[in-house]
Design a protein around this motif. Structure first.
Motif, mmCIF file in Angstrom:
data_model
loop_
_atom_site.group_PDB
_atom_site.id
_atom_site.type_symbol
_atom_site.label_atom_id
_atom_site.label_comp_id
_atom_site.label_asym_id
_atom_site.label_seq_id
_atom_site.Cartn_x
_atom_site.Cartn_y
_atom_site.Cartn_z
ATOM 1 N N ASP A 50 0.683 -1.269 -0.079
ATOM 2 C CA ASP A 50 0.075 -0.128 -0.020
ATOM 3 C C ASP A 50 0.955 1.386 0.254
ATOM 4 O O ASP A 50 0.597 2.136 -0.499
ATOM 5 C CB ASP A 50 -0.966 0.048 1.403
ATOM 6 N N SER A 51 2.081 1.352 0.647
ATOM 7 C CA SER A 51 2.621 2.343 0.887
ATOM 8 C C SER A 51 3.803 2.693 -0.321
ATOM 9 O O SER A 51 4.301 3.752 -0.508
ATOM 10 C CB SER A 51 3.534 2.366 2.330
ATOM 11 N N ARG A 52 4.084 1.573 -1.083
ATOM 12 C CA ARG A 52 5.086 1.761 -2.237
ATOM 13 C C ARG A 52 4.625 1.462 -3.655
ATOM 14 O O ARG A 52 5.185 1.847 -4.613
ATOM 15 C CB ARG A 52 6.409 0.785 -1.878
ATOM 16 N N LEU A 53 3.502 0.790 -3.709
ATOM 17 C CA LEU A 53 2.855 0.445 -5.019
ATOM 18 C C LEU A 53 1.748 1.143 -5.528
ATOM 19 O O LEU A 53 0.917 1.343 -4.542
ATOM 20 C CB LEU A 53 2.613 -1.150 -5.184
ATOM 21 N N HIS A 54 1.671 1.425 -6.626
ATOM 22 C CA HIS A 54 0.647 2.218 -7.412
ATOM 23 C C HIS A 54 -0.481 1.165 -7.920
ATOM 24 O O HIS A 54 -0.260 0.555 -9.102
ATOM 25 C CB HIS A 54 0.798 3.280 -8.209
ATOM 26 N N LYS A 55 -1.324 0.560 -6.994
ATOM 27 C CA LYS A 55 -2.405 -0.412 -7.514
ATOM 28 C C LYS A 55 -3.640 0.088 -6.841
ATOM 29 O O LYS A 55 -3.846 0.161 -5.738
ATOM 30 C CB LYS A 55 -1.847 -1.870 -7.038
ATOM 31 N N LYS A 56 -4.709 -0.115 -7.689
ATOM 32 C CA LYS A 56 -6.070 0.096 -7.440
ATOM 33 C C LYS A 56 -6.782 -0.855 -6.498
ATOM 34 O O LYS A 56 -7.654 -0.638 -5.714
ATOM 35 C CB LYS A 56 -6.986 0.416 -8.614
ATOM 36 N N GLY A 57 -6.131 -2.180 -6.424
ATOM 37 C CA GLY A 57 -6.851 -3.179 -5.809
ATOM 38 C C GLY A 57 -5.405 -4.178 -5.445
ATOM 39 O O GLY A 57 -4.969 -4.607 -6.311
ATOM 40 N N VAL A 58 -5.980 -4.831 -4.367
ATOM 41 C CA VAL A 58 -4.833 -5.825 -3.938
ATOM 42 C C VAL A 58 -5.727 -7.056 -3.312
ATOM 43 O O VAL A 58 -6.490 -6.756 -2.504
ATOM 44 C CB VAL A 58 -3.573 -5.532 -2.990
ATOM 45 N N GLN A 59 -5.522 -8.260 -3.568
ATOM 46 C CA GLN A 59 -6.099 -9.255 -2.940
ATOM 47 C C GLN A 59 -5.012 -10.404 -2.721
ATOM 48 O O GLN A 59 -3.973 -10.604 -3.345
ATOM 49 C CB GLN A 59 -6.962 -9.927 -3.962
ATOM 50 N N ILE A 60 -5.313 -10.957 -1.382
ATOM 51 C CA ILE A 60 -4.141 -12.125 -1.098
ATOM 52 C C ILE A 60 -5.105 -13.524 -0.928
ATOM 53 O O ILE A 60 -6.221 -13.441 -0.384
ATOM 54 C CB ILE A 60 -3.843 -11.817 0.318
ATOM 55 N N LEU B 201 12.965 3.223 -5.374
ATOM 56 C CA LEU B 201 11.680 2.895 -5.617
ATOM 57 C C LEU B 201 10.778 3.891 -6.273
ATOM 58 O O LEU B 201 9.884 3.861 -7.461
ATOM 59 C CB LEU B 201 10.828 2.294 -4.687
ATOM 60 N N LYS B 202 10.786 5.074 -5.609
ATOM 61 C CA LYS B 202 10.071 6.269 -6.063
ATOM 62 C C LYS B 202 10.433 6.626 -7.769
ATOM 63 O O LYS B 202 9.761 6.859 -8.440
ATOM 64 C CB LYS B 202 10.101 7.305 -5.266
ATOM 65 N N ASN B 203 11.798 6.497 -7.894
ATOM 66 C CA ASN B 203 12.227 7.024 -9.154
ATOM 67 C C ASN B 203 11.950 5.899 -10.287
ATOM 68 O O ASN B 203 11.829 6.397 -11.394
ATOM 69 C CB ASN B 203 13.708 7.014 -8.841
ATOM 70 N N ASN B 204 11.460 4.629 -9.887
ATOM 71 C CA ASN B 204 11.339 3.775 -10.907
ATOM 72 C C ASN B 204 9.716 3.608 -11.054
ATOM 73 O O ASN B 204 9.388 2.571 -11.557
ATOM 74 C CB ASN B 204 11.769 2.393 -10.456
ATOM 75 N N GLY B 205 8.941 4.551 -10.538
ATOM 76 C CA GLY B 205 7.556 4.395 -10.571
ATOM 77 C C GLY B 205 6.641 4.349 -9.477
ATOM 78 O O GLY B 205 5.566 4.125 -9.452
ATOM 79 N N GLY B 206 7.171 4.001 -8.319
ATOM 80 C CA GLY B 206 6.606 3.767 -7.103
ATOM 81 C C GLY B 206 6.305 5.074 -6.250
ATOM 82 O O GLY B 206 6.368 6.125 -6.575
ATOM 83 N N MET C 245 8.921 -9.408 3.438
ATOM 84 C CA MET C 245 9.121 -8.261 2.974
ATOM 85 C C MET C 245 10.304 -7.743 1.974
ATOM 86 O O MET C 245 10.532 -7.234 1.108
ATOM 87 C CB MET C 245 8.942 -7.016 4.028
ATOM 88 N N HIS C 246 11.501 -8.564 2.568
ATOM 89 C CA HIS C 246 12.787 -8.589 1.892
ATOM 90 C C HIS C 246 12.776 -9.089 0.673
ATOM 91 O O HIS C 246 13.109 -8.660 -0.253
ATOM 92 C CB HIS C 246 13.679 -9.121 2.722
ATOM 93 N N GLU C 247 12.163 -10.147 0.648
ATOM 94 C CA GLU C 247 12.068 -11.011 -0.722
ATOM 95 C C GLU C 247 11.059 -10.416 -1.639
ATOM 96 O O GLU C 247 11.359 -10.196 -2.938
ATOM 97 C CB GLU C 247 11.566 -12.519 -0.751
ATOM 98 N N PHE C 248 9.910 -9.790 -1.296
ATOM 99 C CA PHE C 248 9.031 -8.973 -2.134
ATOM 100 C C PHE C 248 9.840 -7.648 -2.576
ATOM 101 O O PHE C 248 9.399 -7.365 -3.820
ATOM 102 C CB PHE C 248 7.823 -8.469 -1.423
ATOM 103 N N CYS C 249 10.661 -6.957 -1.846
ATOM 104 C CA CYS C 249 11.363 -5.963 -2.426
ATOM 105 C C CYS C 249 12.435 -6.370 -3.599
ATOM 106 O O CYS C 249 12.811 -5.205 -4.181
ATOM 107 C CB CYS C 249 11.965 -5.204 -1.166
ATOM 108 N N HIS C 250 12.765 -7.559 -3.338
ATOM 109 C CA HIS C 250 13.569 -8.028 -4.514
ATOM 110 C C HIS C 250 13.009 -8.238 -5.806
ATOM 111 O O HIS C 250 13.504 -7.809 -6.901
ATOM 112 C CB HIS C 250 14.204 -9.475 -4.154
ATOM 113 N N LEU C 251 11.562 -8.471 -5.790
ATOM 114 C CA LEU C 251 10.726 -8.309 -6.908
ATOM 115 C C LEU C 251 10.608 -7.104 -7.305
ATOM 116 O O LEU C 251 10.444 -6.743 -8.662
ATOM 117 C CB LEU C 251 9.189 -9.097 -6.776
ATOM 118 N N LEU C 252 10.797 -6.196 -6.488
ATOM 119 C CA LEU C 252 10.530 -4.588 -6.759
ATOM 120 C C LEU C 252 12.027 -4.023 -7.152
ATOM 121 O O LEU C 252 11.955 -2.924 -7.799
ATOM 122 C CB LEU C 252 10.132 -3.836 -5.663
#
Length: 258
Positions: A84-94, A252-257, A187-194
């Protein structure tokens, strides 16, 4: 009249024989080239696709875990907060579901890919980006000496957590809680995807740890290498997961986040 008929029949037979011979000597048609299978969309995903909403406005997080290793609500909460704090997404589901153990003590990269192929049910399509997270009931086969790997981002949209190893290094005396350690690794691994660090998201200033590859040189940052290993204990506080520090946030912000 009969002579004319006989002459006509002879001509007809000659023409038929000629046509038959011509058809017989024509080369067989060339077989069609088999179509190459389309490359999975996941293979072309870039970190910017996570960070911005230019291509994908929705995000699905598919979690498959071995029975007894369901991620804690705390780790899911921290992951959602990060998204929520770093990605521009209109909807998120888990979505989360359990499966039976394959009976492996150690999981190799090849085994992880086999598990994903067998159990992943959601694929990226149209405007929806999908992340696959697998929680194993064993250890990583690539562990060396006393430095145990707790998690691994092994593809553009694929993450594995080694649940047995995480439990071994949490919840005991002088150890972080399982929720804190699991949240940190997830969170660490997810940030590798980012794309952190310098792994698809360019650095504004150099903060890459030269010794430990795509990790941050700031020892207090979530992307410091120890956050995904058993060396976590000697580097971080135990009561809360570490956070991303300024240089990673700027990247992250510089790459679209956000």
């Amino acid at each position: 009249m009969i002579t004319r008929i006989r002459t006509f029949l002879r001509l007809a037979l000659l023409v038929g024989a000629f046509v038959g011979c011509t058809e017989h000597t024509q080369p067989d048609p060339q077989p069609e080239e088999p179509e190459e299978p389309e490359e999975p969309i996941e293979n072309s995903i870039q970190p910017a696709d996570f960070l911005s909403e230019e291509k994908y406005t929705q995000l699905i997080v598919e979690i498959v875990y071995i029975e007894g290793y369901e991620p804690t609500n705390t780790s899911k909460y921290h992951l959602l907060s990060l998204i929520d704090s770093r990605l521009h997404k209109k909807g998120v589901q888990i979505f989360a579901k359990s499966i039976l153990s394959p009976g492996e003590d150690d999981f190799s990269l090849e085994t992880l890919k086999i598990m994903e192929e067998a159990y992943r049910t959601n694929e990226t399509s149209e405007q929806t980006l999908v992340v696959w997270i697998f929680v194993a009931d064993g250890h990583y086969s690539g562990n060396k000496d006393d430095n145990k790997i707790l998690g691994l981002a092994y593809g553009p949209t694929s993450i594995a957590l080694f649940g047995k190893t995480i439990k071994d290094y949490s919840g005991g005396l002088n150890q972080p809680t399982t929720a804190v350690l699991e949240s940190t690794v997830l969170m660490h691994e997810f940030c590798h995807l980012l794309g952190l660090v310098n792994n698809g998201t360019p650095m504004i200033t150099n903060h890459q740890d030269a010794t430990h590859g795509h990790h941050c040189s700031n020892q207090d940052c979530l992307m410091y290498y120890a956050a995904e290993t058993s060396q976590f204990l000697g580097h971080f506080l135990w009561n809360t997961p570490p956070s991303l520090k300024d240089q990673c946030l700027q990247d992250l912000k510089n790459n679209g986040g956000k």
